[in-house]
Design a protein around this motif. Structure first.
Motif, PDB file in Angstrom:
ATOM      1  N   ASN A 216      46.189  -6.973 -28.010  1.00 57.05           N
ATOM      2  CA  ASN A 216      45.641  -5.637 -28.258  1.00 57.05           C
ATOM      3  C   ASN A 216      46.774  -4.676 -28.522  1.00 57.05           C
ATOM      4  O   ASN A 216      47.939  -4.935 -28.192  1.00 57.05           O
ATOM      5  CB  ASN A 216      44.778  -5.157 -27.085  1.00 57.05           C
ATOM      6  CG  ASN A 216      45.516  -5.229 -25.769  1.00 57.05           C
ATOM      7  OD1 ASN A 216      46.433  -4.457 -25.537  1.00 57.05           O
ATOM      8  ND2 ASN A 216      45.119  -6.173 -24.909  1.00 57.05           N
ATOM      9  N   LEU A 217      46.439  -3.523 -29.108  1.00 57.64           N
ATOM     10  CA  LEU A 217      47.463  -2.569 -29.524  1.00 57.64           C
ATOM     11  C   LEU A 217      48.199  -1.958 -28.338  1.00 57.64           C
ATOM     12  O   LEU A 217      49.343  -1.525 -28.479  1.00 57.64           O
ATOM     13  CB  LEU A 217      46.820  -1.460 -30.366  1.00 57.64           C
ATOM     14  CG  LEU A 217      46.413  -1.855 -31.788  1.00 57.64           C
ATOM     15  CD1 LEU A 217      45.730  -0.690 -32.475  1.00 57.64           C
ATOM     16  CD2 LEU A 217      47.620  -2.301 -32.592  1.00 57.64           C
ATOM     17  N   ASP A 218      47.560  -1.920 -27.178  1.00 58.42           N
ATOM     18  CA  ASP A 218      48.225  -1.313 -26.022  1.00 58.42           C
ATOM     19  C   ASP A 218      49.440  -2.114 -25.579  1.00 58.42           C
ATOM     20  O   ASP A 218      50.369  -1.564 -24.976  1.00 58.42           O
ATOM     21  CB  ASP A 218      47.231  -1.194 -24.863  1.00 58.42           C
ATOM     22  CG  ASP A 218      46.077  -0.253 -25.195  1.00 58.42           C
ATOM     23  OD1 ASP A 218      46.285   0.643 -26.037  1.00 58.42           O
ATOM     24  OD2 ASP A 218      44.976  -0.433 -24.631  1.00 58.42           O
ATOM     25  N   ASP A 219      49.439  -3.404 -25.852  1.00 62.00           N
ATOM     26  CA  ASP A 219      50.561  -4.245 -25.437  1.00 62.00           C
ATOM     27  C   ASP A 219      51.662  -4.338 -26.488  1.00 62.00           C
ATOM     28  O   ASP A 219      52.699  -4.950 -26.247  1.00 62.00           O
ATOM     29  CB  ASP A 219      50.058  -5.664 -25.121  1.00 62.00           C
ATOM     30  CG  ASP A 219      49.062  -5.669 -23.975  1.00 62.00           C
ATOM     31  OD1 ASP A 219      49.111  -4.742 -23.148  1.00 62.00           O
ATOM     32  OD2 ASP A 219      48.223  -6.591 -23.924  1.00 62.00           O
ATOM     33  N   VAL A 220      51.432  -3.783 -27.664  1.00 58.06           N
ATOM     34  CA  VAL A 220      52.399  -3.909 -28.757  1.00 58.06           C
ATOM     35  C   VAL A 220      53.442  -2.804 -28.654  1.00 58.06           C
ATOM     36  O   VAL A 220      53.104  -1.628 -28.463  1.00 58.06           O
ATOM     37  CB  VAL A 220      51.677  -3.854 -30.120  1.00 58.06           C
ATOM     38  CG1 VAL A 220      52.687  -3.999 -31.259  1.00 58.06           C
ATOM     39  CG2 VAL A 220      50.624  -4.940 -30.197  1.00 58.06           C
ATOM     40  N   LYS A 221      54.688  -3.197 -28.770  1.00 58.22           N
ATOM     41  CA  LYS A 221      55.798  -2.247 -28.751  1.00 58.22           C
ATOM     42  C   LYS A 221      56.629  -2.416 -30.027  1.00 58.22           C
ATOM     43  O   LYS A 221      56.725  -3.527 -30.562  1.00 58.22           O
ATOM     44  CB  LYS A 221      56.689  -2.478 -27.521  1.00 58.22           C
ATOM     45  CG  LYS A 221      55.954  -2.430 -26.195  1.00 58.22           C
ATOM     46  CD  LYS A 221      55.370  -1.056 -25.914  1.00 58.22           C
ATOM     47  CE  LYS A 221      54.630  -1.040 -24.569  1.00 58.22           C
ATOM     48  NZ  LYS A 221      53.975   0.274 -24.326  1.00 58.22           N
ATOM     49  N   PRO A 222      57.227  -1.354 -30.518  1.00 53.04           N
ATOM     50  CA  PRO A 222      58.118  -1.497 -31.688  1.00 53.04           C
ATOM     51  C   PRO A 222      59.261  -2.449 -31.396  1.00 53.04           C
ATOM     52  O   PRO A 222      59.689  -2.623 -30.260  1.00 53.04           O
ATOM     53  CB  PRO A 222      58.611  -0.058 -31.924  1.00 53.04           C
ATOM     54  CG  PRO A 222      57.563   0.812 -31.304  1.00 53.04           C
ATOM     55  CD  PRO A 222      57.056   0.049 -30.119  1.00 53.04           C
ATOM     56  N   LYS A 223      59.736  -3.092 -32.450  1.00 52.71           N
ATOM     57  CA  LYS A 223      60.846  -4.055 -32.429  1.00 52.71           C
ATOM     58  C   LYS A 223      60.464  -5.396 -31.807  1.00 52.71           C
ATOM     59  O   LYS A 223      61.327  -6.228 -31.571  1.00 52.71           O
ATOM     60  CB  LYS A 223      62.066  -3.476 -31.714  1.00 52.71           C
ATOM     61  CG  LYS A 223      62.580  -2.168 -32.280  1.00 52.71           C
ATOM     62  CD  LYS A 223      63.793  -1.669 -31.517  1.00 52.71           C
ATOM     63  CE  LYS A 223      64.272  -0.334 -32.041  1.00 52.71           C
ATOM     64  NZ  LYS A 223      65.458   0.159 -31.294  1.00 52.71           N
ATOM     65  N   MET A 224      59.150  -5.598 -31.513  1.00 49.49           N
ATOM     66  CA  MET A 224      58.705  -6.898 -30.997  1.00 49.49           C
ATOM     67  C   MET A 224      58.628  -7.903 -32.143  1.00 49.49           C
ATOM     68  O   MET A 224      58.315  -7.552 -33.286  1.00 49.49           O
ATOM     69  CB  MET A 224      57.321  -6.786 -30.339  1.00 49.49           C
ATOM     70  CG  MET A 224      57.322  -6.153 -28.960  1.00 49.49           C
ATOM     71  SD  MET A 224      55.663  -6.102 -28.230  1.00 49.49           S
ATOM     72  CE  MET A 224      55.284  -7.841 -28.180  1.00 49.49           C
ATOM     73  N   ALA A 225      58.916  -9.146 -31.841  1.00 47.15           N
ATOM     74  CA  ALA A 225      58.802 -10.232 -32.818  1.00 47.15           C
ATOM     75  C   ALA A 225      57.663 -11.150 -32.385  1.00 47.15           C
ATOM     76  O   ALA A 225      57.498 -11.450 -31.204  1.00 47.15           O
ATOM     77  CB  ALA A 225      60.101 -11.019 -32.914  1.00 47.15           C
TER      78      ALA A 225
ATOM     79  N   TYR B 126      58.058  -8.631 -37.479  1.00 45.52           N
ATOM     80  CA  TYR B 126      58.656  -7.714 -36.523  1.00 45.52           C
ATOM     81  C   TYR B 126      57.917  -6.392 -36.606  1.00 45.52           C
ATOM     82  O   TYR B 126      57.620  -5.894 -37.706  1.00 45.52           O
ATOM     83  CB  TYR B 126      60.148  -7.522 -36.802  1.00 45.52           C
ATOM     84  CG  TYR B 126      60.900  -8.834 -36.775  1.00 45.52           C
ATOM     85  CD1 TYR B 126      61.372  -9.344 -35.573  1.00 45.52           C
ATOM     86  CD2 TYR B 126      61.109  -9.557 -37.939  1.00 45.52           C
ATOM     87  CE1 TYR B 126      62.049 -10.555 -35.545  1.00 45.52           C
ATOM     88  CE2 TYR B 126      61.779 -10.761 -37.916  1.00 45.52           C
ATOM     89  CZ  TYR B 126      62.251 -11.260 -36.718  1.00 45.52           C
ATOM     90  OH  TYR B 126      62.904 -12.461 -36.679  1.00 45.52           O
ATOM     91  N   VAL B 127      57.593  -5.831 -35.471  1.00 51.61           N
ATOM     92  CA  VAL B 127      56.797  -4.602 -35.412  1.00 51.61           C
ATOM     93  C   VAL B 127      57.664  -3.414 -35.796  1.00 51.61           C
ATOM     94  O   VAL B 127      58.741  -3.199 -35.232  1.00 51.61           O
ATOM     95  CB  VAL B 127      56.202  -4.409 -34.003  1.00 51.61           C
ATOM     96  CG1 VAL B 127      55.408  -3.108 -33.936  1.00 51.61           C
ATOM     97  CG2 VAL B 127      55.333  -5.586 -33.625  1.00 51.61           C
ATOM     98  N   LEU B 128      57.163  -2.642 -36.776  1.00 54.17           N
ATOM     99  CA  LEU B 128      57.869  -1.435 -37.198  1.00 54.17           C
ATOM    100  C   LEU B 128      57.321  -0.212 -36.494  1.00 54.17           C
ATOM    101  O   LEU B 128      58.081   0.625 -36.000  1.00 54.17           O
ATOM    102  CB  LEU B 128      57.758  -1.266 -38.717  1.00 54.17           C
ATOM    103  CG  LEU B 128      58.385  -2.375 -39.572  1.00 54.17           C
ATOM    104  CD1 LEU B 128      58.166  -2.087 -41.048  1.00 54.17           C
ATOM    105  CD2 LEU B 128      59.866  -2.509 -39.269  1.00 54.17           C
ATOM    106  N   SER B 129      55.990  -0.087 -36.453  1.00 56.46           N
ATOM    107  CA  SER B 129      55.390   1.093 -35.815  1.00 56.46           C
ATOM    108  C   SER B 129      53.999   0.743 -35.314  1.00 56.46           C
ATOM    109  O   SER B 129      53.342  -0.166 -35.841  1.00 56.46           O
ATOM    110  CB  SER B 129      55.316   2.268 -36.802  1.00 56.46           C
ATOM    111  OG  SER B 129      54.465   1.938 -37.897  1.00 56.46           O
ATOM    112  N   VAL B 130      53.541   1.494 -34.289  1.00 52.92           N
ATOM    113  CA  VAL B 130      52.230   1.282 -33.680  1.00 52.92           C
ATOM    114  C   VAL B 130      51.528   2.618 -33.548  1.00 52.92           C
ATOM    115  O   VAL B 130      52.120   3.585 -33.043  1.00 52.92           O
ATOM    116  CB  VAL B 130      52.343   0.620 -32.288  1.00 52.92           C
ATOM    117  CG1 VAL B 130      50.955   0.310 -31.739  1.00 52.92           C
ATOM    118  CG2 VAL B 130      53.186  -0.623 -32.352  1.00 52.92           C
TER     119      VAL B 130
END
Length: 1443
Positions: free
Chosen positions: A567-576, A628-632
């Protein structure tokens, strides 16, 4: 008598007074409601009083009247005593439309409520059955096209555990599923409640009519009565159960009648739950119609026994309280509740609509207080409702059984008061126990167990539990138990159109989409995943509402160590993390993660050359990507990712110049290439500057070096990992254009180099164009498949080696996996090459090839007689015991049953299997018909000495002499006798009289097609190619056979003792092709062919409702033509057929002294044809013309005429003759015309086109019965092995004739014969939904018979057991079941079934039949002890009748 009349008049007067209150005439009654109630009580007391009159009748009264009076008194006195012994139990059968019942809301859906009812029943309340205002709002929303009207959420109007008053508005029970539709509308529930009976302390269901300043105007549904609830009386309910929000119009609430003003036009209501639980109705109801569920009443115990209590209220109404509605106690019920003592209970169920009125109540504390039991004192408010505390699937670690009944056990649970657990008998064990002893066994009183919750039943005050070990061990009992992202274990269940189903538990099946089966694209996933194989997929998403689980088997996801995004609540930027590309757009792609979470990756974040490349060419849907996460943006649900950046999103990417790798030119020599690792088909290299490369096995050896290799199975084993080699560059390309799946996308545009260890190798052009037939080239085994191998001759060219071309030795060729390995070096010879079609057929060159004389024909015209060839078994005909052997693609031959081995044996095809390689010899070839006859006889193939027990090969009639004793196989069982095959084109006929030394009524059952028999030749005519033989034991052996006694002969005849219940053997399905159909001719252009032919068959519909005409009115069946096989074009077989018919007719005349007119007419027609033939077969068109003039209505003659033209390849003339026959045959001869129509369809199927066949078929539907023609055409497709068309036509047939049991069962038989048992079983379920109910039993029994015959006998038993449980008195069905078990051959099972049937109660005539059948069975299959056992059982039965 005078007093009696006075009492009667008083009663009538009281009743009249009550009726006038309900229907006043001109004014109101002067009696008060209390006076009305007193009069009603007195009337009931007088009517049901059992006290004798104190005054005796006078002596002047007639004696007859005295006796009548005494009889009436005795009856009256005995009536209450009888009622006391009967305790009514509340079950589903007590429900009827109009019944009132108390319920509890257990589930709230979008458009309906699920309500728990007593006796563990459940009902449904639609949104339109809650209140009038809510129904009107739903109707407006349905008419609103702009969707501007919003419906209130039912979860805002109700809460779990809410008590409701319901009326049953619909009942339905189908296949054990019970459907109960309820209504909560006060106007429906309370429509029969009288205004005068609404009193203080009464509970009533009400809905909000309007909201005023001081409270709510409520609707209670009682005629002439309004209700109002003040805000202060609704405050506690609003705060506790309505989220402290005001009630809305149309909302339903259970209310208490708090006070009644003097005018009784309105009542004051209260919603306070504490007041509701304590309220009690004190005033009695004037009529039973006013009693509603939920009322707390006081009554006197009349009866108390183990079944419950019978309570009388106000001395008028009986209320039943079952044991399940009593609090649990160790004391007996009659000790706890004394007769004549008072008890306070709450009504659960009221049914005053039926003739036998019922009231049921409850003494459970939870129902008396209308609260949910709280598990413990410190439980939270959210857990007060036990449905939440103990949800479906929760474990109860310890329960103790305290009560055992015939339907289950009751248990107490530690830590929970006022609540019991109940385990139904079906939930005690995986195999349901037949009995539940009270004091012994695993479920006796006092035993403890671990249980699992199936649900909370608030109206019964119990938890429904299960003790099944399979359920206790099941990790996933419901879909919500599965967590997205976790790795689970499952079993491959089956393949569907777009993916695969995986069984996670007995109740849950997951779905793996096609793109999630593997990282690489699989065109044939069934080769990688076998049915029943264990797999470990990862859960992508769980949709519990839709009962869906999406899984993945991609190794890149299953084995990923990166965190899973849920879910989006657990996603952080710079995560792979890893994701899957689900959509590719010009501006970027959509990436899917777990739990249906998606992200967007812009095109410039997918590749740095986004402007120069097309994304669809570089990426594909279903490809795994590391992102890789850029933004949430959690608020808007947006997620942005990148495929080319690393963990530090703001880190500067190296310039294109810095990351450029050195380019290699084809022809360059690299001296220090290092072998990274070795695969079976290639060497993986690392070139300078870490450039990846590889050497394909075909570029690793020269021909000379390959011949010197010691290990031909693993040629690359001569290299070692880490070894440095010198290579030549062949080609260099970008990774994105490669055929290999990249593991990451970081270096997608890097170089990948093809190399060669042959330094002087010149660049190769298209290899296929350089090859020609006969070339011998080196190759390497690339793949081993069940029916072929793929051999690589270059990196990009692979040739197919069919299984029969793998080796000259059939034993080696049949098992290539044991003798060959991937990467093995082989020498192959080119058989066929087509560069434009990219076809390359090869065969492996054996070392011993020079010693072999094998031929390798590639077309029918290359096949010659006496050639020795290897072939691949592609079909096994278990019925006729023939084999189909493939020599090459499109070139197949037939091995007749007589040429499978030198020594004949029963079922010789058991020694052969599909994809087995056999060495055979060509016997005969017909190039025009593409027919090849082969032999597997060792004496002919290998030239081995003939075994003394072998049967000589018979190729023509000249090989047969009179008095020869010859073994053969039954070719056909026709009306004229049995036909034995001596060779591929030699058959002998055995007349009915020559079948057995004994008289047998059902002679067709003596022999089956494919059976091995020994016969003696009686007559041979080489010119006419006619052979007659005998199967009589006395004739074959030359020794007389002792005649059986009359009694023994009679035992062979089925015992028909009842006309209405026939007892014959019903094990063969009446729709079977072998019965009910007259054999017909087949058309072939070769006189000797008996396989590729055109048949017509007379359909015999077994539908009972269609058999309305008597036998005398049925048309005369068409004459059987020859033996049902190919027609003998010498013309003499016609004489043979007529002789047999005349002899059969004579035998019939001898059995019947008074033959019918039909028989005489048929006999006369045969004699006329014989006379016209003048003992000579037709040899010309003129001969046939004379025959059709003499017998214009005989389809036999017309079809032979057509066949004669086909022999001359005159197809158009054959069609014209068929059309002429249809115009000539009399319209009354429907069967003769049908035969011609079927012959025309056979002709078009074999010699015409699909369009011409379809045209003829549509014409037949206009003139013949459509169902018969559909069945005939589907049989034509089956015989010609057009199985796809046959299946399509079957599907059309069941749609068109869905009411025909025969069509469904024949389609099921087709599926079973084609090896599709699952499809056949699904068909049974579909048929029961379409067929009328009176055909269900017949259809189910026929499917059971088919399971025994073609499927699994155990499944057939299961089906029959279900039928017999529903129809235990049907002896005819028991007879079918017994016959099936007898034929199945399990003596123990059959014996137990006989014991079970004979222990049941039937008429003496039926019991005699059953014992007689059992005795015959034991005499044939059992021992002497078994026979004695039957006799003892029979004697015991006879003695029981005489006792």
């Amino acid at each position: 008598m005078g007093k009696r009349k006075t009492e009667t008049e008083a009663t009538e007067s009281a009743l009249t007074t009550t009726e006038e209150v309900n229907f006043p005439r001109g004014g109101a009654s002067t009696l008060t409601p209390l006076e009305h109630r007193e009069i009603s009580n007195q009337v009931a007391k007088d009517l049901f009083s059992t006290k004798k009159s104190p005054k005796k009748p006078t002596g002047d009264e007639p004696a007859k009247k005295k006796r009548k009076s005494n009889k009436g008194k005795a009856t009256a006195s005995e009536e209450p005593k009888k009622d006391q012994n009967v305790m009514q139990e509340f079950t589903f059968n007590k429900l009827s439309v109009g019944s009132l019942v108390l319920g509890c809301v257990t589930q709230i859906n979008e458009l309906n409520l699920l309500v728990s009812l007593p006796c563990q029943l459940n009902g449904s309340v639609a949104i339109t059955e809650i209140s009038g205002p809510l129904t009107s709002l739903v109707e407006l929303a349905a008419e609103d096209e702009d969707d501007e009207i919003e419906l209130p959420s039912l979860s805002d109007l109700f809460y779990i555990g809410q008590w409701v008053h319901c009326r049953v508005i619909q009942l339905e029970e189908t296949k054990g599923a019970k459907r109960i539709e309820l209504s909560l509308k006060p106007s429906v529930v309370n429509e029969n409640v009288l205004k005068v009976d609404v009193s203080q302390g009464m509970l009533i269901g009400a809905t909000v009519e309007s909201i005023e300043d001081h409270g709510y105007v409520m609707s209670v549904g009682v005629n002439g009565l309004t209700a109002f609830c003040k805000h202060k009386d609704a405050k506690s309910y609003v705060e506790q159960y309505n989220r402290d929000e005001s009630l809305i119009v149309g909302q339903y609430v259970q209310c208490l009648v708090n006070s009644i003003p003097a005018n009784k036009r309105s009542v004051q209501l209260s919603m306070d739950r504490d007041e509701i639980s304590k309220a009690k109705v004190l005033d009695p109801f004037s009529t039973l119609n006013s009693v509603t569920p939920g009322q707390k009443l006081t009554g006197m115990v009349q009866v108390a026994n183990k079944s419950g209590l019978l309570v009388k209220v106000n001395g008028l109404y009986d209320v039943y309280i079952n044991t399940a509605q009593l609090p649990y106690s160790d004391q007996p019920i009659d000790d706890t509740y004394r007769v004549s003592s008072n008890v306070t209970f709450r009504t659960l169920f009221c049914d005053v609509q039926t003739d036998q009125k019922f009231l049921f109540g409850s003494l459970l504390p939870t129902l008396l207080d209308l609260t949910s039991p709280v598990p413990s004192a410190d439980a939270d408010d959210d857990e007060a409702y036990l449905g939440r505390r103990y949800p479906y699937g929760a474990f109860i670690e310890k329960i103790t059984i305290v009560r055992v009944s015939k339907i289950g056990v009751t248990a107490v649970m530690e830590g929970v008061d006022n609540l019991l657990g109940f385990v139904h008998i079906s939930q005690l064990a995986d195999e349901q126990p037949s009995l539940l002893p009270q004091d012994s066994g695993p479920f006796a009183v006092g035993t403890t167990h671990r249980a699992r919750v199936l649900g909370y039943k608030p109206l019964d005050g119990i938890l429904s539990l299960t003790l099944k070990p399979s359920v206790l061990e099941d990790k996933y009992l419901q879909f919500s138990d599965i967590v997205p992202g976790e790795i689970v274990q499952g079993t491959v269940h089956k393949f569907v159109a777009n993916g695969m189903l995986v069984k996670l538990s007995p109740r849950i099946t997951g779905y793996v989409p096609l793109t999630f089966l593997s990282d690489a694209t699989l065109t044939r996933p069934e080769l990688k995943f076998k049915i029943g194989a264990k797999v470990k997929p990862r859960v992508m998403a769980v949709e519990a509402d839709q009962r869906k689980v999406i899984l993945t088997l991609k190794k890149s996801l299953v084995q990923s160590d990166l965190p899973a995004l849920l879910n989006l609540d657990d996603v952080k930027p710079k995560m792979a993390t890893h994701g899957v590309i689900v959509s590719i757009k010009p501006k970027g792609s959509v990436i899917s993660f777990y739990n249906n979470l998606t992200a967007f990756c812009p095109a410039h974040e997918m590749t740095e050359q986004a402007a120069a490349v097309k994304l669809q060419d570089s990426f594909r849907v279903g490809q795994t990507a590391k992102v890789y996460v850029l933004s949430v943006d959690a608020e808007n649900g947006q997620l942005l990712v990148s495929m080319i950046r690393d963990q530090v999103s703001d880190a500067k990417r190296p310039s294109k110049k810095d990351q450029t790798q050195p380019r290699y030119t084809p022809g360059d020599i690299i001296k220090d290439a290092k072998i990274d690792h070795i695969k079976p088909m290639q060497l993986v290299l690392t070139l300078p500057n870490n450039v990846p490369g590889h050497v394909h096995i075909t570029n690793a050896f020269t021909s000379k070096a390959l011949r010197k290799l010691k290990d031909q199975k693993q040629p690359l084993s001569s290299f070692k990992a880490g070894q440095t080699v010198q290579v030549k560059i062949l080609a260099s390309h970008e990774t994105k254009k490669s055929n290999y799946l990249p593991l990451t996308h970081k270096d997608r545009l890097g170089s990948f180099v093809d190399c060669s260890l042959i330094l002087d190798q010149a660049p190769k052009s298209d290899v296929l164009k350089t090859l020609s037939v006969g070339d011998v080239v080196p190759g390497f085994v690339a793949q081993i498949r069940p029916d072929h191998m793929m051999v690589a001759v270059s990196p990009l060219v692979k040739g197919k080696v069919r299984k029969q071309h793998i080796s000259v030795d059939p034993a080696i060729a049949s098992q290539p996996g044991k003798h060959f390995a991937v990467g093995q070096a082989v020498s192959v010879k080119v058989l066929a090459v087509q560069a434009n079609k990219k076809i390359l057929d090869l065969r492996i060159v054996d070392q011993d090839e020079k010693k072999s004389s094998l031929s390798y024909p590639l077309a029918v015209d290359q096949v010659k007689a006496d050639q020795l060839v290897n072939g691949l078994v592609t079909a096994v005909d278990e019925r006729r015991q023939n084999l189909t052997v493939q020599l090459y693609h499109g070139v197949s031959g037939r091995v007749h049953v007589t040429h499978l081995a030198d020594v004949y044996q029963d079922t010789p095809t058991k020694a052969f299997s599909i994809n087995q390689v056999v060495q055979c010899k060509v016997l005969d070839v017909d190039v025009a018909l593409k027919r090849i006859d082969l032999t597997l006889r060792a004496s002919l193939v290998q030239g081995a000495a003939a075994d003394p027990a072998s049967q000589k090969a018979i190729t023509s009639v000249q090989d047969v002499n009179k008095d020869d004793v010859i073994q053969g196989y039954v070719e056909n069982v026709a009306n004229g006798g049995v036909f034995i095959s001596y060779g591929p084109q030699v058959q002998a006929r055995v007349k009915i009289a020559q079948l057995s030394d004994d008289f047998v009524k059902d002679w067709k059952d003596l022999y089956t097609v494919g059976q091995l028999v020994t016969s003696k030749v009686l007559f041979v005519d080489a010119d006419l190619k006619r052979i007659e033989a005998s199967l009589k034991e006395s004739v074959v052996t030359g020794k007389p056979v002792e005649k059986k006694k009359k009694k023994d002969v009679e035992q062979q005849v089925p015992d028909e003792e009842s006309e209405d219940e026939p007892m014959q053997d019903n094990t063969d399905v009446s729709d079977d092709d072998s019965e009910g159909e007259s054999d017909a001719m087949e058309i072939d252009s070769d006189a000797q062919n008996s396989d590729d032919a055109m048949e017509i068959e007379q359909d015999d519909d077994d539908e009972e409702e269609e058999e309305e005409e008597s036998d005398a009115d049925e048309p005369v069946a068409a004459l059987p033509i020859s033996n049902g096989k190919a027609f003998d074009w010498t013309g003499q077989s016609a004489l043979l057929g007529q002789d047999s018919d005349s002899s059969d007719a004579d035998s019939e005349d001898s059995d019947d002294d008074k033959p019918s007119k039909k028989k005489k007419k048929a006999k006369q027609v045969v004699e006329d044809r014989t006379a016209e033939l003048s003992t000579a077969a037709p040899q010309s068109v003129g001969d046939f013309e004379r025959l059709v003039v003499g017998s214009p209505d005989s389809s036999y003659v017309w079809i032979n005429y057509m066949a004669y033209q086909l022999q001359l390849s005159e197809i158009e003339k054959a069609r014209a003759i068929g059309e002429r026959a249809l115009k000539t045959i009399n319209f009354r001869e429907e069967q003769e015309k049908l035969n011609v129509w079927v012959a025309l369809m056979n002709l078009e199927n074999q010699f015409g086109s699909e369009a011409s066949l379809d045209q003829v078929f549509k014409r037949t539907l206009k003139f013949c019965e459509p169902k018969k023609m559909y069945l005939q055409l589907v049989k034509i497709y089956e015989r010609s092995e057009k199985f796809d068309k046959a299946e399509d036509l079957w599907k059309q047939t069941i749609k068109k004739f869905s009411q025909s049991s025969k069509v469904w069962t024949m389609f099921g038989q087709y599926y079973l014969q084609q090896g599709k048992p699952d499809a056949a079983r699904d068909l049974l379920q579909r048929s029961l939904q379409s067929l009328p109910k009176h055909k269900h039993v017949k259809t189910i029994v026929k499917f059971a018979q088919l399971e025994f015959k073609y499927g699994e006998a155990e499944r057939g038993r299961t089906i029959m057991e279900g039928v017999m449980n529903n129809s235990p008195k049907r002896v005819d069905l028991w007879n079918v079941y017994l016959d099936l078990e007898i034929k199945a051959g399990d003596h123990g099972l059959t014996q137990r079934l006989f014991e079970r049937v004979t222990s049941m109660k039937f008429s003496s005539k039926k019991m005699k039949f059953l014992f007689k059948k059992w005795l015959q069975f034991e005499k044939k299959y059992g021992s002497d002890d078994d026979v004695d056992l039957v006799k003892q059982r029979t004697l015991a039965y006879v003695e029981s009748l005489n006792a």
